[in-house]
Design a protein around this motif. Structure first.
Motif, PDB file in Angstrom:
ATOM      1  N   MET A 182       0.687  -1.288   0.319  1.00 49.77           N
ATOM      2  CA  MET A 182       0.042  -0.306  -0.330  1.00 49.77           C
ATOM      3  C   MET A 182       0.851   1.233  -0.084  1.00 49.77           C
ATOM      4  SD  MET A 182      -2.986   0.593   2.498  1.00 49.77           S
ATOM      5  CE  MET A 182      -3.994  -0.492   3.001  1.00 49.77           C
ATOM      6  N   ASN A 183       0.424   1.924  -0.541  1.00 44.50           N
ATOM      7  CA  ASN A 183       1.176   3.512  -0.986  1.00 44.50           C
ATOM      8  C   ASN A 183       0.627   4.529   0.318  1.00 44.50           C
ATOM      9  OD1 ASN A 183       2.723   2.908  -2.349  1.00 44.50           O
ATOM     10  ND2 ASN A 183       0.885   3.359  -4.774  1.00 44.50           N
ATOM     11  N   ARG A 184       1.888   4.919   0.862  1.00 45.37           N
ATOM     12  CA  ARG A 184       1.797   5.408   2.313  1.00 45.37           C
ATOM     13  C   ARG A 184       2.118   6.841   1.785  1.00 45.37           C
ATOM     14  NH1 ARG A 184       2.896   1.263   4.759  1.00 45.37           N
ATOM     15  NH2 ARG A 184       5.331   2.352   4.588  1.00 45.37           N
ATOM     16  N   ASP A 185       1.349   8.302   2.620  1.00 42.09           N
ATOM     17  CA  ASP A 185       1.922   9.575   2.287  1.00 42.09           C
ATOM     18  C   ASP A 185       2.929  10.482   3.709  1.00 42.09           C
ATOM     19  OD1 ASP A 185       1.369   9.686  -0.752  1.00 42.09           O
ATOM     20  OD2 ASP A 185      -0.807  10.334   0.087  1.00 42.09           O
ATOM     21  N   PRO A 186       3.444  11.102   3.659  1.00 40.93           N
ATOM     22  CA  PRO A 186       4.097  11.555   5.029  1.00 40.93           C
ATOM     23  C   PRO A 186       3.158  11.852   5.062  1.00 40.93           C
ATOM     24  CG  PRO A 186       6.061  11.819   2.884  1.00 40.93           C
ATOM     25  CD  PRO A 186       4.457  11.268   2.181  1.00 40.93           C
ATOM     26  N   VAL A 187       2.961  12.553   6.851  1.00 38.29           N
ATOM     27  CA  VAL A 187       2.338  13.733   7.051  1.00 38.29           C
ATOM     28  C   VAL A 187       3.032  14.005   8.465  1.00 38.29           C
ATOM     29  CG1 VAL A 187       0.508  12.179   7.469  1.00 38.29           C
ATOM     30  CG2 VAL A 187       1.373  11.596   9.157  1.00 38.29           C
ATOM     31  N   SER A 188       2.993  15.212   8.467  1.00 36.80           N
ATOM     32  CA  SER A 188       3.198  16.422   9.240  1.00 36.80           C
ATOM     33  C   SER A 188       2.261  15.911  10.464  1.00 36.80           C
ATOM     34  CB  SER A 188       2.344  17.679   9.012  1.00 36.80           C
ATOM     35  OG  SER A 188       3.335  18.664   9.968  1.00 36.80           O
ATOM     36  N   SER A 189       3.077  14.926  11.632  1.00 32.47           N
ATOM     37  CA  SER A 189       2.978  14.605  13.043  1.00 32.47           C
ATOM     38  C   SER A 189       4.221  14.309  14.077  1.00 32.47           C
ATOM     39  CB  SER A 189       1.843  13.679  12.814  1.00 32.47           C
ATOM     40  OG  SER A 189       1.759  12.385  13.786  1.00 32.47           O
ATOM     41  N   SER A 190       4.205  14.456  14.964  1.00 37.18           N
ATOM     42  CA  SER A 190       4.693  13.498  16.284  1.00 37.18           C
ATOM     43  C   SER A 190       5.838  12.730  16.126  1.00 37.18           C
ATOM     44  CB  SER A 190       5.268  15.131  16.916  1.00 37.18           C
ATOM     45  OG  SER A 190       3.915  14.343  17.998  1.00 37.18           O
ATOM     46  N   ASN A 191       4.440  11.450  15.956  1.00 34.45           N
ATOM     47  CA  ASN A 191       4.290  10.653  16.569  1.00 34.45           C
ATOM     48  C   ASN A 191       4.672   9.551  14.691  1.00 34.45           C
ATOM     49  OD1 ASN A 191       4.627   8.900  18.169  1.00 34.45           O
ATOM     50  ND2 ASN A 191       2.428   8.425  18.036  1.00 34.45           N
ATOM     51  N   LEU A 192       3.295  10.540  13.862  1.00 37.46           N
ATOM     52  CA  LEU A 192       3.707   9.056  13.011  1.00 37.46           C
ATOM     53  C   LEU A 192       4.436  10.042  11.510  1.00 37.46           C
ATOM     54  CD1 LEU A 192      -0.923  10.059  13.064  1.00 37.46           C
ATOM     55  CD2 LEU A 192       1.001   7.821  14.274  1.00 37.46           C
ATOM     56  N   ALA A 193       5.032   8.881  10.863  1.00 44.40           N
ATOM     57  CA  ALA A 193       5.806   9.224   9.426  1.00 44.40           C
ATOM     58  C   ALA A 193       4.595   9.621   8.402  1.00 44.40           C
ATOM     59  CB  ALA A 193       6.789   8.160   9.383  1.00 44.40           C
ATOM     60  N   SER A 194       4.034   7.964   8.253  1.00 44.35           N
ATOM     61  CA  SER A 194       3.259   8.252   6.797  1.00 44.35           C
ATOM     62  C   SER A 194       1.460   7.301   7.221  1.00 44.35           C
ATOM     63  CB  SER A 194       4.048   7.510   5.646  1.00 44.35           C
ATOM     64  OG  SER A 194       4.326   6.082   5.849  1.00 44.35           O
ATOM     65  N   VAL A 195       0.165   7.900   6.359  1.00 44.72           N
ATOM     66  CA  VAL A 195      -0.378   6.531   6.536  1.00 44.72           C
ATOM     67  C   VAL A 195      -0.635   6.678   4.648  1.00 44.72           C
ATOM     68  CG1 VAL A 195      -0.599   7.808   8.130  1.00 44.72           C
ATOM     69  CG2 VAL A 195      -1.983   8.921   6.444  1.00 44.72           C
ATOM     70  N   GLY A 196      -1.676   5.730   5.067  1.00 45.10           N
ATOM     71  CA  GLY A 196      -1.719   4.843   3.731  1.00 45.10           C
ATOM     72  C   GLY A 196      -3.534   4.808   3.825  1.00 45.10           C
ATOM     73  N   TYR A 197      -4.015   4.083   2.781  1.00 45.73           N
ATOM     74  CA  TYR A 197      -5.761   3.897   2.638  1.00 45.73           C
ATOM     75  C   TYR A 197      -5.978   3.493   1.322  1.00 45.73           C
ATOM     76  CZ  TYR A 197     -10.918   4.192   3.963  1.00 45.73           C
ATOM     77  OH  TYR A 197     -11.914   3.195   3.707  1.00 45.73           O
ATOM     78  N   ASP A 198      -6.110   2.579   2.064  1.00 46.68           N
ATOM     79  CA  ASP A 198      -6.990   1.733   0.637  1.00 46.68           C
ATOM     80  C   ASP A 198      -8.615   1.301   0.770  1.00 46.68           C
ATOM     81  OD1 ASP A 198      -6.947  -0.282  -1.643  1.00 46.68           O
ATOM     82  OD2 ASP A 198      -7.919  -1.886  -0.599  1.00 46.68           O
ATOM     83  N   GLU A 199      -9.062   2.091  -0.363  1.00 47.64           N
ATOM     84  CA  GLU A 199     -10.532   2.019  -0.392  1.00 47.64           C
ATOM     85  C   GLU A 199     -11.270   0.610   0.035  1.00 47.64           C
ATOM     86  OE1 GLU A 199     -14.680   5.216  -1.170  1.00 47.64           O
ATOM     87  OE2 GLU A 199     -12.562   5.963  -2.153  1.00 47.64           O
TER      88      GLU A 199
END
Length: 70
Positions: free
Chosen positions: A1-18
């Protein structure tokens, strides 16, 4: 699954498969978790949340089945 970087102090990236309603979260320590049965509307709210880590803890972490995948 492709993940995108996020602006967060604890999370690096998130992805979603609808189609499978699977949310994938990579933490800054390198661990990756998949959360299942997360609807698209909730994912959209997660993306728009000012604090993604707080949103994850409040609405997803203990409310949806998950597994560690990395």
């Amino acid at each position: 699954m492709n993940r995108d970087p996020v602006s967060s102090s604890n999370l690096a990236s998130v992805g979603y498969d609808e189609p499978s309603e699977t949310l994938e979260v990579e933490f800054k320590n390198g661990t990756v978790y998949q959360y299942y049965n997360v609807g698209a509307a909730l994912y959209q709210q997660f993306c728009e949340a000012p604090s993604k880590g707080q949103f994850l803890n409040a609405y997803i972490r203990n409310a949806y089945p998950y597994s560690r995948v990395g």
